[in-house]
Scaffold this motif. Sequence first.
Motif, PDB file in Angstrom:
ATOM      1  N   THR A 179      32.854  67.169 -13.321  1.00 53.39           N
ATOM      2  CA  THR A 179      32.289  67.342 -14.599  1.00 53.39           C
ATOM      3  C   THR A 179      33.679  67.134 -15.269  1.00 53.39           C
ATOM      4  O   THR A 179      34.578  67.900 -14.660  1.00 53.39           O
ATOM      5  CB  THR A 179      31.373  68.563 -15.170  1.00 53.39           C
ATOM      6  OG1 THR A 179      31.972  69.789 -14.762  1.00 53.39           O
ATOM      7  CG2 THR A 179      30.140  68.109 -14.706  1.00 53.39           C
ATOM      8  N   PRO A 180      33.676  66.704 -16.475  1.00 53.99           N
ATOM      9  CA  PRO A 180      32.994  66.035 -17.181  1.00 53.99           C
ATOM     10  C   PRO A 180      32.885  64.548 -16.495  1.00 53.99           C
ATOM     11  O   PRO A 180      33.937  63.871 -16.002  1.00 53.99           O
ATOM     12  CB  PRO A 180      33.534  65.829 -18.860  1.00 53.99           C
ATOM     13  CG  PRO A 180      34.828  66.266 -18.605  1.00 53.99           C
ATOM     14  CD  PRO A 180      35.091  67.005 -17.464  1.00 53.99           C
ATOM     15  N   VAL A 237      27.336  65.031  -8.750  1.00 60.86           N
ATOM     16  CA  VAL A 237      28.140  65.504  -9.737  1.00 60.86           C
ATOM     17  C   VAL A 237      28.288  67.079  -9.358  1.00 60.86           C
ATOM     18  O   VAL A 237      27.317  67.665  -9.234  1.00 60.86           O
ATOM     19  CB  VAL A 237      27.953  65.288 -11.257  1.00 60.86           C
ATOM     20  CG1 VAL A 237      28.904  66.229 -12.115  1.00 60.86           C
ATOM     21  CG2 VAL A 237      27.820  63.633 -11.640  1.00 60.86           C
ATOM     22  N   GLU A 288      29.771  71.017 -11.255  1.00 60.77           N
ATOM     23  CA  GLU A 288      30.681  71.505 -12.275  1.00 60.77           C
ATOM     24  C   GLU A 288      31.212  72.810 -11.462  1.00 60.77           C
ATOM     25  O   GLU A 288      30.503  73.610 -10.946  1.00 60.77           O
ATOM     26  CB  GLU A 288      29.784  72.063 -13.185  1.00 60.77           C
ATOM     27  CG  GLU A 288      30.424  72.762 -14.229  1.00 60.77           C
ATOM     28  CD  GLU A 288      29.559  73.366 -15.543  1.00 60.77           C
ATOM     29  OE1 GLU A 288      28.255  72.682 -15.551  1.00 60.77           O
ATOM     30  OE2 GLU A 288      30.126  73.932 -16.479  1.00 60.77           O
ATOM     31  N   GLU A 310      22.307  62.815 -11.986  1.00 62.85           N
ATOM     32  CA  GLU A 310      23.312  62.014 -13.050  1.00 62.85           C
ATOM     33  C   GLU A 310      23.087  60.675 -12.914  1.00 62.85           C
ATOM     34  O   GLU A 310      23.066  60.257 -14.196  1.00 62.85           O
ATOM     35  CB  GLU A 310      24.674  61.986 -11.856  1.00 62.85           C
ATOM     36  CG  GLU A 310      24.876  61.358 -10.568  1.00 62.85           C
ATOM     37  CD  GLU A 310      23.804  61.495  -9.614  1.00 62.85           C
ATOM     38  OE1 GLU A 310      23.426  62.663  -9.304  1.00 62.85           O
ATOM     39  OE2 GLU A 310      23.307  60.558  -9.013  1.00 62.85           O
ATOM     40  N   ALA A 332      21.305  69.775 -18.623  1.00 60.32           N
ATOM     41  CA  ALA A 332      22.678  68.992 -18.781  1.00 60.32           C
ATOM     42  C   ALA A 332      23.100  68.843 -20.090  1.00 60.32           C
ATOM     43  O   ALA A 332      22.245  68.430 -21.192  1.00 60.32           O
ATOM     44  CB  ALA A 332      22.882  67.773 -17.919  1.00 60.32           C
ATOM     45  N   ARG A 390      29.321  61.444 -21.241  1.00 61.41           N
ATOM     46  CA  ARG A 390      29.906  62.196 -20.139  1.00 61.41           C
ATOM     47  C   ARG A 390      29.020  63.383 -20.293  1.00 61.41           C
ATOM     48  O   ARG A 390      28.502  64.086 -21.026  1.00 61.41           O
ATOM     49  CB  ARG A 390      31.125  62.664 -20.583  1.00 61.41           C
ATOM     50  CG  ARG A 390      32.101  61.530 -20.888  1.00 61.41           C
ATOM     51  CD  ARG A 390      33.641  61.895 -20.491  1.00 61.41           C
ATOM     52  NE  ARG A 390      34.104  62.830 -21.264  1.00 61.41           N
ATOM     53  CZ  ARG A 390      35.428  63.190 -20.899  1.00 61.41           C
ATOM     54  NH1 ARG A 390      36.222  62.440 -20.449  1.00 61.41           N
ATOM     55  NH2 ARG A 390      35.875  64.179 -21.634  1.00 61.41           N
ATOM     56  N   ILE A 391      28.571  63.700 -18.900  1.00 61.93           N
ATOM     57  CA  ILE A 391      27.932  64.859 -18.475  1.00 61.93           C
ATOM     58  C   ILE A 391      29.049  65.835 -18.598  1.00 61.93           C
ATOM     59  O   ILE A 391      29.922  66.081 -17.753  1.00 61.93           O
ATOM     60  CB  ILE A 391      27.204  64.829 -17.091  1.00 61.93           C
ATOM     61  CG1 ILE A 391      26.368  63.551 -16.919  1.00 61.93           C
ATOM     62  CG2 ILE A 391      26.677  66.009 -16.679  1.00 61.93           C
ATOM     63  CD1 ILE A 391      25.941  63.406 -15.234  1.00 61.93           C
ATOM     64  N   GLU A 392      28.878  66.903 -19.413  1.00 63.13           N
ATOM     65  CA  GLU A 392      29.773  67.759 -19.661  1.00 63.13           C
ATOM     66  C   GLU A 392      29.621  69.051 -18.865  1.00 63.13           C
ATOM     67  O   GLU A 392      30.527  69.503 -18.411  1.00 63.13           O
ATOM     68  CB  GLU A 392      29.658  68.154 -21.338  1.00 63.13           C
ATOM     69  CG  GLU A 392      30.858  69.082 -21.600  1.00 63.13           C
ATOM     70  CD  GLU A 392      30.739  69.376 -23.118  1.00 63.13           C
ATOM     71  OE1 GLU A 392      31.478  68.373 -23.976  1.00 63.13           O
ATOM     72  OE2 GLU A 392      30.268  70.120 -23.636  1.00 63.13           O
ATOM     73  N   SER A 393      28.256  69.636 -18.736  1.00 64.10           N
ATOM     74  CA  SER A 393      28.096  70.758 -17.976  1.00 64.10           C
ATOM     75  C   SER A 393      26.614  70.788 -17.722  1.00 64.10           C
ATOM     76  O   SER A 393      25.889  70.150 -18.508  1.00 64.10           O
ATOM     77  CB  SER A 393      28.482  72.112 -18.746  1.00 64.10           C
ATOM     78  OG  SER A 393      27.676  72.176 -19.837  1.00 64.10           O
TER      79      SER A 393
END
Lengths: 330, 330
Positions: free
Chosen positions: A93-94, A121, A123, A135, A165, A171-174
């Motif tokens: 991530t991101p 993905v 984190e 994802e 999420a 964007r997948i941030e967290s």
Amino acid sequence: MSAVQAMTARPVLIGLDWGTTAMRGYLFDARGEVIDSRASSDGIMRLPQAGGFDAAFEAACGQWLESTPDLPVIAAGMVGSAQGWREAPYVDTPADACALVAGIVRVTTARGVCLHIVPGVIERSELPNVMRGEETQIVGALASDAIAGAARTLVGLPGTHAKWAVVRGERIESFHTFMTGELYAALRDHTILGRTMAEPAAPDTQAFLRGVTVAKHAHRAGLLATIFSTRTLGLTGSLATEQQPDYLSGLLIGHELAGLASLLESRGAALASEAPRLIGSAALCERYRLALAEFGCVHASVVEAAAENGLWRIATQAGLVERHATASGR
Amino acid sequence: MSAVQAMTARPVLIGLDWGTTAMRGYLFDARGEVIDSRASSDGIMRLPQAGGFDAAFEAACGQWLESTPDLPVIAAGMVGSAQGWREAPYVDTPADACALVAGIVRVTTARGVCLHIVPGVIERSELPNVMRGEETQIVGALASDAIAGAARTLVGLPGTHAKWAVVRGERIESFHTFMTGELYAALRDHTILGRTMAEPAAPDTQAFLRGVTVAKHAHRAGLLATIFSTRTLGLTGSLATEQQPDYLSGLLIGHELAGLASLLESRGAALASEAPRLIGSAALCERYRLALAEFGCVHASVVEAAAENGLWRIATQAGLVERHATASGR
């Protein structure tokens, strides 16, 4: 698309949502519409004894590939895990669709087809979190009108290992993982709580919401302290055996959402102000919608066909679909 | 007491600690000393197929009763539950030894012996709590010097269904149940978390305390959000397979204690200021002592022989032991 269109539409892509206990296959036309699909129980932990991955792949895609031998194939989910067909290392991530495309790994099937596997993905926070398959669903959800252009979206994916999420732009941030579904099954099937339970004829929404409310108010005492009430409320005659499964489900989902609210709060956000997008089965998403409302979060909505749309978007972005074919695509 | 004394001491009482999966029998002399004991796996859910309760009773007590036919017999634990030999209805909190004595029910064995069954205790709060067996252990703990005379004591009974009770004077005032032990077993044996675990050669205190610390800091996110880290810390190489069992145990006990701290706080008390008395196996009590220290609670101590002392105290208070026999007793 009508049955006649489906039969005549030219397929351009096969997409596989290949998880631990199940697999779904989709055949896409040039507009990204699903013109045929398959569902099987050939998850990576339930593969055919003879032939393994290849046999499961043939069962799902063989007929499609006989008709159109050079179809590109993309897959997402646990098929890319260390226990999968080939490991697709996690992307950090991101992460957006570009990063996922860059992380695709390839495996050649017995038939000589190249299977493109989308990575999961990770984190790398103090307590790391990982996803595989979600994802791709999130990328699919980003295609929907409600999310496109939103600066920040909260996406919930209830299930065995529920994910929440935070997506910023594309964007997948967290994200966080709550083991809600698997814990529910373990408590019901392998602890004393299951012994007094009876399956209700229909889901008992009142018992479910009672559990949500208890968890919301007793969250700081914690789940370990509240779950025994499934039994003791039965002992004292205030929770029928048929109400206990939904009550326990409500307790767990209530603790999940109270925990989510706390995590959001630590980042300056408030669950009640969110408009979460939910991805999952209709029945489960409806449970979460009801539970979220108990937390003042009344603008949750459900994303349809997230996996299909995600597979399509990633495949097109990876150049797997012929350029002219995608001209009128999504 | 020496072996010679034990062989010559006159028995005056049999006490049984009869739970779900095990039973312990104690033979007392007139001073309340245990002069002989038996342990078996004849818990109420694991009774001999032939003969049931009576067969288990005979296996434990038959020889003692052959030698001294008129010995009074007292039992505590799940033997008094609805699934037990005879149900001894719960006594309400606040409950002291007098209330337990008043609630004793009797059942006559095939041998014609009267078995006196100590009732459990119920707290009829919004989320009710029940105990069976622990009330007798608490009464036994109250006999110890450290508790006698204390205005208020916190008593912890770790295990399958851990109990934390607040005792005021001689009365069990309130208590909570944490399903810590049973949840640990369910997670280890029936979820994905168990798949990557390996049993360590010796308990790994460092991994255990790491789990406790994580739970303490992430308690508001909740157990559902933290337990998946058992797996992901393994995936990222920061938790070896042999460390995962103790780490998960630490996580759960940490959440239990954080929840306890919150419950105490809501009543104006602070866990760090308590001097809890712990009842349970030496190894488990030591784990809790270490975990409590992480919460600033450094004055926990272990109570020995709580079940035996409790059975003795309740039996004497119930007049089951001849008056002259108890003159020099506890």
